[in-house]
Design an enzyme around this catalytic site. Structure first.
Site, PDB file in Angstrom:
ATOM      1  N   LYS A 129     -54.616  96.666  78.643  1.00  0.00           N
ATOM      2  CA  LYS A 129     -54.832  95.743  77.697  1.00  0.00           C
ATOM      3  C   LYS A 129     -56.136  95.037  77.529  1.00  0.00           C
ATOM      4  O   LYS A 129     -56.751  94.749  76.628  1.00  0.00           O
ATOM      5  CB  LYS A 129     -53.825  94.415  77.618  1.00  0.00           C
ATOM      6  N   LYS A 171     -50.191  87.441  80.372  1.00  0.00           N
ATOM      7  CA  LYS A 171     -49.785  88.674  79.877  1.00  0.00           C
ATOM      8  C   LYS A 171     -50.107  89.814  80.994  1.00  0.00           C
ATOM      9  O   LYS A 171     -51.133  89.856  81.752  1.00  0.00           O
ATOM     10  CB  LYS A 171     -50.325  89.251  78.724  1.00  0.00           C
ATOM     11  N   GLY A 178     -44.716  93.073  74.107  1.00  0.00           N
ATOM     12  CA  GLY A 178     -44.021  91.815  74.154  1.00  0.00           C
ATOM     13  C   GLY A 178     -43.277  91.504  75.700  1.00  0.00           C
ATOM     14  O   GLY A 178     -42.780  90.372  76.008  1.00  0.00           O
ATOM     15  N   GLU A 213     -54.707  84.873  77.677  1.00  0.00           N
ATOM     16  CA  GLU A 213     -55.255  85.005  76.339  1.00  0.00           C
ATOM     17  C   GLU A 213     -54.932  83.606  75.917  1.00  0.00           C
ATOM     18  O   GLU A 213     -53.692  82.903  76.146  1.00  0.00           O
ATOM     19  CB  GLU A 213     -54.414  85.852  75.236  1.00  0.00           C
ATOM     20  N   LYS A 250     -38.906  93.012  68.461  1.00  0.00           N
ATOM     21  CA  LYS A 250     -38.999  92.838  66.840  1.00  0.00           C
ATOM     22  C   LYS A 250     -37.319  93.069  66.560  1.00  0.00           C
ATOM     23  O   LYS A 250     -36.544  93.903  66.969  1.00  0.00           O
ATOM     24  CB  LYS A 250     -39.785  94.048  66.153  1.00  0.00           C
ATOM     25  N   GLU A 288     -51.984  96.011  66.132  1.00  0.00           N
ATOM     26  CA  GLU A 288     -51.000  94.887  66.083  1.00  0.00           C
ATOM     27  C   GLU A 288     -52.017  93.599  65.880  1.00  0.00           C
ATOM     28  O   GLU A 288     -52.880  93.560  66.735  1.00  0.00           O
ATOM     29  CB  GLU A 288     -50.006  94.981  67.206  1.00  0.00           C
ATOM     30  N   ARG A 305     -49.024 105.590  69.207  1.00  0.00           N
ATOM     31  CA  ARG A 305     -47.755 106.485  68.980  1.00  0.00           C
ATOM     32  C   ARG A 305     -47.283 106.053  67.796  1.00  0.00           C
ATOM     33  O   ARG A 305     -47.665 105.313  67.149  1.00  0.00           O
ATOM     34  CB  ARG A 305     -46.527 106.101  70.021  1.00  0.00           C
ATOM     35  N   ARG A 352     -33.344  96.138  62.731  1.00  0.00           N
ATOM     36  CA  ARG A 352     -33.051  96.863  63.973  1.00  0.00           C
ATOM     37  C   ARG A 352     -31.390  96.441  64.422  1.00  0.00           C
ATOM     38  O   ARG A 352     -31.338  95.352  64.733  1.00  0.00           O
ATOM     39  CB  ARG A 352     -34.061  96.693  65.075  1.00  0.00           C
TER      40      ARG A 352
END
Lengths: 477, 84
Positions: A129, A171, A178, A213, A250, A288, A305, A352
């Site tokens: 990241k 993070k 997430g 962040e 999500k 994202e 991906r 989902r």
């Protein structure tokens, strides 16, 4: 399959047989795409998944190991052996498992097979990241302030946090999706957050490296879908809003992102396409971003991906993203795969469906005593399960995706609601009641989307459950 | 549809036995037998579907004995640990 123009013929690798190195809904989806292209698809499975219905749709199915993913779907040797055994000339990794493992992608290529995804260098560079942030910043990507990798010394970490100012988001540097992120709202929270995040990151990603962040409060999660060929040509398939989440995962996704000025969105998409094209990024990826009206778009991460939520983009664009991914990976030129301008029509919303308790979000494995997926105009269901199949505790809890495509957002939401009301599942608990609450929520219906919306609904459930164990869930990859 | 927020079976604790809130596999025992525990202390961890769910003590007490071992598959509602 079409042929590329002669200039590209040297790198064109016509495919015949694809090994589908995944399970569940995405395995079923890739098998379908391969067959649509006239290619053979060979499935792999663990002993726990031997009864799943899509294995019968594949041209062959190879058992590669036991239930735990490390002994099957994550076992690189076993997957590569299966590819050799069946004479595959390509491997589609799906999402999750080995899909963002650069070492695996390299091994696939070294074995002379086509890895149906970006070149390994992009998986590696964008998978870390802080490295990805540095790379994207060089290319002019808008982003919030972030720290370097955090040192071991706690006083130095606190000094870094103080200097950046609060609130911050802690993070994992090797993470994604997430998992393991923690907000830090003041100096007093640093030490505890650090300890917890290090433990989660080490378990989930095999590395305890962390960074800070600057935290954006209640942003929207908006992401842009890209397809690219191997020759530096990138096309944007517009955006999705994936703000509705539970525990940073999500739950409801939609396209297009409602309520943002179209010119601002289109401009961002084109800017990202130009950055990715300039880098030479290839095949498939999603950028994202976080969005608020005051901060605009800021970079979050690149997923190298296919994404779970690709179907909402397929519904509005009419593009078969998986088939395009396969053709682009094989070396076809983008002009032979995609139209020059990708239009979008109507609105699509996806839910989902997880095998989980809809209140506490605890996993709920079991056997699907009933599984009657909805069928209606405008409704599409992606699943790897059927009635009688076992949802084992070895893998993630998603049992289906239900996608509704309507003339506009209200129409799509209405279609999804009535589809979910008729989705009959028994034998496991599902989050369908939770999703229905989201779809009826005033804030959601008014498209006032933000990443806290899901958890706000979870916290304000009609009746607080007595929870003597007050158990708290932590995600693990 | 039945109201899911009511139809979910509540936790119920048999006399002094803590039950598993979900089906899964025991991945860690986090307390010693005969040790004292305070509310919120993690007693054991159940893993299922890539999640680790800590099972915590809800009151002060002493761990009498664990009824499961690391690696055991457990079902929702199964007694995991006896407290005194």
């Amino acid at each position: 399959m079409n042929t590329a123009s002669p200039a590209h013929a040297a790198t064109l690798r016509p495919l015949r047989r694809i090994l589908v190195a995944n399970r569940g809904a995405v395995a079923a989806r890739v098998i379908r795409a391969a067959h649509r292209l006239g290619l053979e698809a060979v499935a792999i499975h663990s002993t726990a998944d031997a009864g799943l219905p899509y294995l019968r749709d594949a041209d062959a199915a190879i058992c590669i190991g036991e239930g735990p993913a490390t002994q099957s779907y994550l076992d690189q040797d076993a997957v590569l052996q299966a590819a050799r055994d069946c004479g595959a000339d390509a491997i589609h990794p799906g999402y999750g498992f080995l899909s963002e493992n650069a070492d695996f992608a390299e091994r696939v290529e070294a074995a002379g097979l086509c890895f149906i995804g970006p070149s390994p260098r992009w998986i590696r560079e964008l998978g870390h990241k802080t490295a990805a942030r540095a790379l994207m910043q060089q290319h002019g990507m808008p982003m919030t302030h972030s720290s370097d990798l955090l040192p071991a010394d706690i006083d130095a970490v606190i000094a870094t946090a103080d200097a950046m100012g609060y609130p911050l988001m802690l993070k994992p540097a090797n993470g994604g999706g997430g998992i393991g992120m923690l907000p830090v709202r003041g100096r007093a929270e640093v030490a505890d957050a650090l300890r917890q995040a290090q433990s989660t990151a080490a378990k989930a990603f095999g590395s305890a490296q962390l960074y800070f962040e600057t935290l954006i409060e209640s942003p929207r999660h908006v992401e842009f879908q890209f397809l690219a060929d191997r020759y530096g040509n990138v096309r944007c398939l517009h955006e999705r809003d994936c703000s509705v989440q539970r525990r940073n995962q999500k739950v409801v996704e939609e396209a297009p992102a409602p309520g943002i000025d179209r010119a601002e969105v289109e401009q961002m998409g084109q800017r990202l396409a130009s950055i990715l094209g300039g880098m030479g990024y290839d095949v498939i990826g999603t950028v994202e971003m976080l969005y608020t009206p005051s901060t605009g778009f800021t970079f979050l991460e690149v997923n190298t991906r296919l994404q779970v939520e690709h179907a909402v983009t397929e519904e509005v664009t009419g593009i078969d993203i998986v088939a395009a991914q396969i053709r682009l990976a094989s070396g076809e030129h983008i002009d032979s795969v995609l139209p020059p301008r990708i239009a979008a029509s109507g609105h699509a919303v996806e839910a989902r469906i997880y095998a989980e308790d809809p209140v506490r979000f605890f996993p709920s494995p079991g056997t699907l005593a009933a599984f009657q997926a909805p069928e209606a105009p405008g409704i599409r269901v992606e699943t790897g399960y059927c009635e009688g199949a076992r949802v084992s505790s070895f893998y993630d809890p998603m049992i289906a995706k239900v996608i509704s495509h309507g003339a506009d957002r209200a129409d799509a939401i209405r279609g999804l609601r009535s589809a979910l009301e008729t989705f009959h599942v028994s034998g496991v608990k599902t989050n369908i009641p939770f999703v229905l609450r989201i779809l009826e929520d005033e804030e959601f219906v008014a498209a006032r989307l933000h990443t806290q919306l899901g958890m706000r609904l979870a916290a304000t459930r009609p009746q607080a459950m007595p929870t003597p164990q007050s158990a708290q869930a932590t995600a693990r990859a | 549809m039945p109201d899911p927020f009511i139809s979910i079976e509540p936790y119920d604790i048999m006399t002094n036995a803590l039950k598993s809130p979900l089906s899964g596999r025991i991945v860690a025992l986090c307390a010693e037998p005969q040790s004292s525990v305070a509310p919120g202390d993690t007693l054991l961890i159940v893993e299922s579907m890539k999640m680790e769910i800590p099972v915590e003590a809800e009151a002060s007490g002493k761990v009498a004995k664990f009824l499961v071992e690391v690696g055991d598959d457990v079902t929702e509602g199964q007694a995991l640990v006896e407290l005194q």
